[in-house]
Design an enzyme around this catalytic site. Sequence first.
Site, PDB file in Angstrom:
ATOM      1  N   ASP A   1      20.204  55.929  78.666  1.00 16.36           N
ATOM      2  CA  ASP A   1      19.260  56.981  79.092  1.00 16.36           C
ATOM      3  C   ASP A   1      18.180  56.428  80.010  1.00 16.36           C
ATOM      4  OD1 ASP A   1      18.137  55.563  76.831  1.00 16.36           O
ATOM      5  OD2 ASP A   1      16.643  57.150  76.638  1.00 16.36           O
TER       6      ASP A   1
ATOM      7  N   GLU B   1      17.105  55.553  73.936  1.00 14.22           N
ATOM      8  CA  GLU B   1      16.178  54.432  73.724  1.00 14.22           C
ATOM      9  C   GLU B   1      14.784  54.782  74.197  1.00 14.22           C
ATOM     10  OE1 GLU B   1      14.154  50.511  74.835  1.00 14.22           O
ATOM     11  OE2 GLU B   1      14.523  52.315  76.009  1.00 14.22           O
TER      12      GLU B   1
END
Length: 411
Positions: free
Chosen positions: A82, A177
């Site tokens: 991400d 994350e």
Amino acid sequence: MATSVTDRFLRYVVIDTQSDAKSPTQPSTEKQKDLGRLLVEELHEIGISDAHLDEHGYVYATIPANTHKNNVPVICFCAHMDTAPDFSGTGVKPQIVRNYQGGDIRLPGDPSQIIRVADHPVLKDMTGHDIVTSDGTTLLGADDKAGIAEIMAAAEFFVNNPEVKHGAIRILFTTDEEIGRGVDKVDLTKLGADFGYTMDGSAAGTIEDESFSADAVEIAIRGVAIHPGYAYGKMENAVRIAGDIVARLPRDMAPETTKGRDGFIHPTGMSGVMEKAALSFIIRDFTEEGLKQKEALLESITRQVMENYPGSTYTFTVKEQYRNMKVVLDQRPEIVEYAVEAIRRAGMEPQRSSIRGGTDGSRLSFMGLPCANIFAGGHAFHSPLEFVSSQDMEKAVATIVELAKLWEERA
């Protein structure tokens, strides 16, 4: 022919993978799986047959051991798919400044965005490098697609060069994350690694064995609402109360006024109407004690402000996010020592440092998988000025290779 780490990186950054803290699902955005599916496909093409995407968007894969020694530890290399919600990651248009010859870099999509040498002195060490940037209208995504590209390129190297001996290597690509949920659903039994390395650091040559400890604080305020025309002596406006709390925060304890080993109190969200308001904070410090002191200070400020509004009430909720991984890594010093040696073997002068932030490794360390953080080569993360050097990504690939060789040699 092997795919270059830069070609991989350019392929990955154009896939929009922003995570979303407001979403309750894991992954928080389905589009993160778009990259996951591509990575599984590429791992299969390389020849890694067990690569798969699970329902939470994680990619797991194994490079089998090719050594006769049976006591080589199983290493995990990890990176996150991400990109940060802080700045747009939609429609990334990567640019390459080939054979960089110094000076500021003006970004073509928004000429007001300039990567200045004065702000990024690391550019002085990049003469002759190929530097990848965004066009200035989005972030680039080097955090952490550089790490992904490096692990993928190293995986291809190991498969194509069986004479390079190594133990079993596990690959883990995570989701979410950037919103602090990166390893919530990781299956450590399935992963089966002894320890790991996140490829999520910044400047070439750095190894980080220490992170912030982190908590989130939510303050909910209930004020006294009444028609403003008849409010004299009665109204207690929750929006004003929230503003008073923020106004009293110490200026020398903010992210923009702290560096090195100083922690901070950082308001990240504020919403409200007359009747009720909500404040969100992140608290950061390298020690548990420092974290608790900052939380006590914030609560004390809130209490003092509330004394001026006797009809109003508040709740103060602390949520643990992650802890300083140094506590765990200090019990296994060889994890960092071998990384330092691998960086040296890959032709760099190792720099040990502390992360003013966290990685998946911070949480994994406390879940039972000690993890240090190795450079991925990117700079100016979470902003349109983000950049990474192709040559530094290649050095990261070399570091992964040397690290795997080192653990096999010394087993």
